[in-house]
Scaffold this motif. Structure first.
Motif, mmCIF file in Angstrom:
data_model
loop_
_atom_site.group_PDB
_atom_site.id
_atom_site.type_symbol
_atom_site.label_atom_id
_atom_site.label_comp_id
_atom_site.label_asym_id
_atom_site.label_seq_id
_atom_site.Cartn_x
_atom_site.Cartn_y
_atom_site.Cartn_z
ATOM 1 N N TRP A 157 0.835 -1.201 0.000
ATOM 2 C CA TRP A 157 0.000 0.000 0.000
ATOM 3 C C TRP A 157 0.871 1.253 0.000
ATOM 4 O O TRP A 157 0.535 2.255 -0.639
ATOM 5 N N LEU A 158 2.004 1.204 0.676
ATOM 6 C CA LEU A 158 2.929 2.338 0.672
ATOM 7 C C LEU A 158 3.513 2.555 -0.723
ATOM 8 O O LEU A 158 3.565 3.689 -1.215
ATOM 9 N N VAL A 159 3.944 1.487 -1.372
ATOM 10 C CA VAL A 159 4.485 1.608 -2.736
ATOM 11 C C VAL A 159 3.389 2.111 -3.679
ATOM 12 O O VAL A 159 3.648 2.934 -4.572
ATOM 13 N N PHE A 160 2.176 1.626 -3.495
ATOM 14 C CA PHE A 160 1.069 2.071 -4.343
ATOM 15 C C PHE A 160 0.857 3.576 -4.208
ATOM 16 O O PHE A 160 0.736 4.296 -5.207
ATOM 17 N N ARG A 161 0.798 4.066 -2.968
ATOM 18 C CA ARG A 161 0.604 5.509 -2.766
ATOM 19 C C ARG A 161 1.766 6.310 -3.351
ATOM 20 O O ARG A 161 1.580 7.387 -3.915
ATOM 21 N N PRO B 18 1.149 -0.320 -10.395
ATOM 22 C CA PRO B 18 0.967 -0.439 -8.938
ATOM 23 C C PRO B 18 -0.238 -1.278 -8.515
ATOM 24 O O PRO B 18 -0.226 -1.880 -7.442
ATOM 25 N N TRP B 19 -1.276 -1.344 -9.331
ATOM 26 C CA TRP B 19 -2.449 -2.138 -8.972
ATOM 27 C C TRP B 19 -2.102 -3.622 -8.848
ATOM 28 O O TRP B 19 -2.717 -4.348 -8.059
ATOM 29 N N PHE B 20 -1.123 -4.059 -9.617
ATOM 30 C CA PHE B 20 -0.781 -5.481 -9.641
ATOM 31 C C PHE B 20 0.142 -5.883 -8.487
ATOM 32 O O PHE B 20 0.444 -7.061 -8.328
ATOM 33 N N LEU B 21 0.584 -4.905 -7.695
ATOM 34 C CA LEU B 21 1.384 -5.257 -6.530
ATOM 35 C C LEU B 21 0.588 -6.089 -5.531
ATOM 36 O O LEU B 21 1.157 -6.862 -4.761
ATOM 37 N N PHE B 22 -0.744 -5.939 -5.565
ATOM 38 C CA PHE B 22 -1.600 -6.660 -4.613
ATOM 39 C C PHE B 22 -1.976 -8.055 -5.095
ATOM 40 O O PHE B 22 -2.724 -8.760 -4.410
ATOM 41 N N ALA B 23 -1.481 -8.457 -6.266
ATOM 42 C CA ALA B 23 -1.837 -9.764 -6.820
ATOM 43 C C ALA B 23 -1.539 -10.929 -5.879
ATOM 44 O O ALA B 23 -2.321 -11.889 -5.831
ATOM 45 N N GLY C 72 2.652 -10.289 -8.987
ATOM 46 C CA GLY C 72 3.135 -9.286 -8.041
ATOM 47 C C GLY C 72 4.617 -9.028 -8.188
ATOM 48 O O GLY C 72 5.069 -7.874 -8.143
ATOM 49 N N ALA C 73 5.411 -10.103 -8.366
ATOM 50 C CA ALA C 73 6.851 -9.946 -8.525
ATOM 51 C C ALA C 73 7.194 -9.213 -9.818
ATOM 52 O O ALA C 73 8.128 -8.398 -9.860
ATOM 53 N N PHE C 74 6.419 -9.483 -10.880
ATOM 54 C CA PHE C 74 6.669 -8.806 -12.154
ATOM 55 C C PHE C 74 6.365 -7.315 -12.038
ATOM 56 O O PHE C 74 7.101 -6.470 -12.560
ATOM 57 N N ALA C 75 5.287 -6.976 -11.324
ATOM 58 C CA ALA C 75 4.964 -5.565 -11.107
ATOM 59 C C ALA C 75 6.071 -4.884 -10.315
ATOM 60 O O ALA C 75 6.488 -3.754 -10.631
ATOM 61 N N ALA C 76 6.561 -5.563 -9.277
ATOM 62 C CA ALA C 76 7.656 -4.999 -8.486
ATOM 63 C C ALA C 76 8.903 -4.804 -9.343
ATOM 64 O O ALA C 76 9.623 -3.806 -9.199
ATOM 65 N N ALA C 77 9.171 -5.753 -10.239
ATOM 66 C CA ALA C 77 10.350 -5.653 -11.102
ATOM 67 C C ALA C 77 10.262 -4.443 -12.028
ATOM 68 O O ALA C 77 11.278 -3.777 -12.296
ATOM 69 N N ALA D 63 9.775 -1.787 -3.033
ATOM 70 C CA ALA D 63 9.175 -2.626 -4.072
ATOM 71 C C ALA D 63 9.515 -4.100 -3.879
ATOM 72 O O ALA D 63 8.750 -4.981 -4.298
ATOM 73 N N PHE D 64 10.624 -4.400 -3.239
ATOM 74 C CA PHE D 64 10.972 -5.794 -2.967
ATOM 75 C C PHE D 64 9.951 -6.467 -2.053
ATOM 76 O O PHE D 64 9.929 -7.700 -1.959
ATOM 77 N N SER D 65 9.110 -5.679 -1.386
ATOM 78 C CA SER D 65 8.093 -6.272 -0.520
ATOM 79 C C SER D 65 7.106 -7.133 -1.290
ATOM 80 O O SER D 65 6.437 -7.990 -0.704
ATOM 81 N N ALA D 66 6.987 -6.918 -2.598
ATOM 82 C CA ALA D 66 6.040 -7.683 -3.412
ATOM 83 C C ALA D 66 6.684 -8.872 -4.107
ATOM 84 O O ALA D 66 6.033 -9.534 -4.919
ATOM 85 N N ILE D 67 7.929 -9.151 -3.819
ATOM 86 C CA ILE D 67 8.621 -10.284 -4.453
ATOM 87 C C ILE D 67 8.647 -11.454 -3.487
ATOM 88 O O ILE D 67 9.366 -11.443 -2.482
ATOM 89 N N GLY D 68 7.850 -12.455 -3.778
ATOM 90 C CA GLY D 68 7.803 -13.658 -2.960
ATOM 91 C C GLY D 68 8.615 -14.781 -3.585
ATOM 92 O O GLY D 68 8.514 -15.033 -4.788
ATOM 93 N N LEU D 69 9.422 -15.431 -2.775
ATOM 94 C CA LEU D 69 10.245 -16.559 -3.230
ATOM 95 C C LEU D 69 9.856 -17.784 -2.409
ATOM 96 O O LEU D 69 10.327 -17.960 -1.282
#
Length: 497
Positions: free
Chosen positions: A163-167, A229-234, A250-255, A281-287
């Motif tokens: 939400w912070l990255v989105f804003r 930014p909308w796709f960060l919540f995927a 989500g990871a692609f949006a962050a990239a 933005a790394f907050s949306a990258i899940g491994l």
């Protein structure tokens, strides 16, 4: 995602904790080196005077944001101690030492950084009025609830980072669409690389790229800030949709966010704004394959009742309270995002959480630089004038712009704002007086003192229009800039007596 535990975001947590702590090191170092000269006891805008004003009435006290200097009398020595303590705590977090203890330990460390730096920003006046100050404060507060290495990060903490990255990104995109026409007719970046506050070593090369490329830059910027930014919540869909697709989206949006920010890093000097965005933005990258130890995805049937999804119940309650707090605080920034008169880089509460962000709603079409000159001759009309050199802002036309970001040169940045105002600010007049006094602390903020520490007799400010040289002009003259349109701004001035 798995219920309360964001088990696939261990790598994200490590980047967030260490990256945000590293940015606090930069911020405290910047304050350690510059605050006393700018805002100290003998600074351009002395903090003791501000605090004295704040004590004059209840209304004045309410206008001042929280700071430890309301309770402990300000002194340059205490400011230095605060900065050194902040650097030490942040360095420990970068090394990962507090994260080895229970989650309350790294929480305390980040909250100390948050309170310490807020204390500086709250009294920093115009020198700390930049959007990345409140961004770092909000990031530091959220990082306090990321937990320690012996448990998975909480979902209700990771999501507020998205939400912070989105804003941050969507807010900047909306500011541009609502701002200058140059963002809508795709010409903004035809000017921006040349007129931005502090160009970097590659800014000239970026400016000289073809016009079609600059238009493509603007299109890419709009896509990265208004759509991506909308796709960060995927990844939230992963709570109900099996398979890796939501996490990949989500990871692609962050990239994409990271890639666009790296381009801005390469072509400009925006303090830690771009680096903070990259870290967040790394907050949306899940491994999914990276988890500490052998932590199970689901708790065994006989798991103790105080452990839910691998998270201790007291810590789960604390993070849930944080999530609820952000739901409440987010109402105003949501309204602001879609308001006709959108606020940029604004706080809606005294603690500077859930802020509104944005930058460069308009782009200046020409670069006007104020140059400060001095002379030791008694007759200013017949005197030989010498130019003071700044560390970051353009001056000497032959000098290649240097890379300073993520370090923040506050004086240089405010010098860029001077020609955009209707009058010269009080701090600038105080700055000229300090130069006439040959104040050593002020001179250390500069790259070149033409008088070697001796005071000039007269001082003045003149303005030039600066433009990057073409490739042919560079080959002919060796200069990176060309300047013309000289006009007086202030002075000549001298000290009385």
């Amino acid at each position: 995602m798995h219920g309360f535990a964001a088990v696939d975001f261990e790598f994200a947590r490590q980047v967030l904790q260490r990256g945000i702590a590293a940015l606090y090191i930069v911020a405290f170092t910047s304050s350690l080196n510059q605050f006393p000269a700018l805002l100290g006891e003998r600074g351009l805008l002395p903090v003791p005077e501000l605090l004295s004003w704040a004590r004059s009435s209840k209304r004045a006290r309410r206008m001042l944001h929280p700071t430890v200097f309301r309770f402990a009398t300000y002194s340059d020595r205490r400011l230095v101690a605060l900065c050194i303590a902040g650097i030490a705590i942040a360095a420990a977090l970068v090394a990962g030492i507090p994260q080895l203890a229970p989650p309350w330990v790294p929480m305390l460390c980040f909250l100390l950084l948050w309170v310490g730096y807020m204390s500086i920003v709250s009294v920093g006046q115009t020198f700390y009025s930049f959007g990345w100050e409140i961004l770092l404060l909000e990031a530091g507060f959220l990082a306090a609830f990321l937990g320690s290495d012996d448990q998975p990060p909480s979902t209700v903490v990771i999501v507020p980072f998205w939400w912070l990255v989105f804003r941050l990104e969507f807010g900047a995109g909306m500011i541009k669409i609502r701002g200058g026409r140059e963002w809508r007719d795709l010409t903004a970046l035809t000017f921006h690389h040349e007129t931005q506050p502090m160009p970097g070593p590659l800014s000239r090369q970026a400016h000289l790229l073809p016009r079609w490329f600059h238009k493509l830059e603007v299109v890419g910027n709009h896509f990265a800030q208004l759509v991506v930014p909308w796709f960060l919540f995927a990844p939230l869909l992963g709570l109900g949709v099996p398979g890796p697709v939501p996490a990949i989206i989500g990871a692609f949006a962050a990239a994409i966010v990271i890639g666009t920010q790296l381009w801005l890093v390469a072509t400009g000097n925006f303090a830690w704004l771009n680096w903070a965005t990259i870290v967040l933005a790394f907050s949306a990258i899940g491994l999914p394959g990276l988890r500490l130890g052998e932590r199970p995805i689901a708790e065994p049937v006989d798991a103790p009742p105080w452990l839910i999804d691998g998270i201790p119940l007291p810590w789960l309650i604390a993070t849930t309270v944080l999530g609820a707090l952000y739901v409440v605080l987010s109402w105003q920034p949501i309204r602001n995002l879609f308001a006709h008169r959108q606020l940029m880089n604004a706080s809606f509460n005294r603690w500077q959480l859930a802020n509104a962000y944005g930058a460069f709603g308009t782009v200046t079409k020409e670069r006007i630089e104020i140059v400060v000159e001095g002379t030791t001759d008694e007759d200013p009309d017949a005197g030989t004038w010498h130019e003071y050199g700044f560390k970051g802002k353009p001056g000497d036309v032959n000098r290649i712009p240097r890379q300073f970001a993520p370090y923040h040169l506050r004086l240089d940045w405010l010098m860029w704002f001077l020609p955009l105002g209707h009058s010269l600010d009080d701090w600038f007049t105080a700055f000229l007086v300090k130069l006439l006094e040959a104040d050593s602390a002020t001179l250390r903020l500069l790259a070149d003192d033409p008088f070697g520490g001796a005071p000039p007799v007269w001082i003045r400010a003149v303005a030039y229009r600066y433009r990057f040289t073409t490739r042919a002009q560079l080959r002919e003259s060796g200069a990176r800039w060309t300047r013309d349109g000289r006009r007086p701004v202030l002075g000549p001035l001298r000290l009385r007596g």
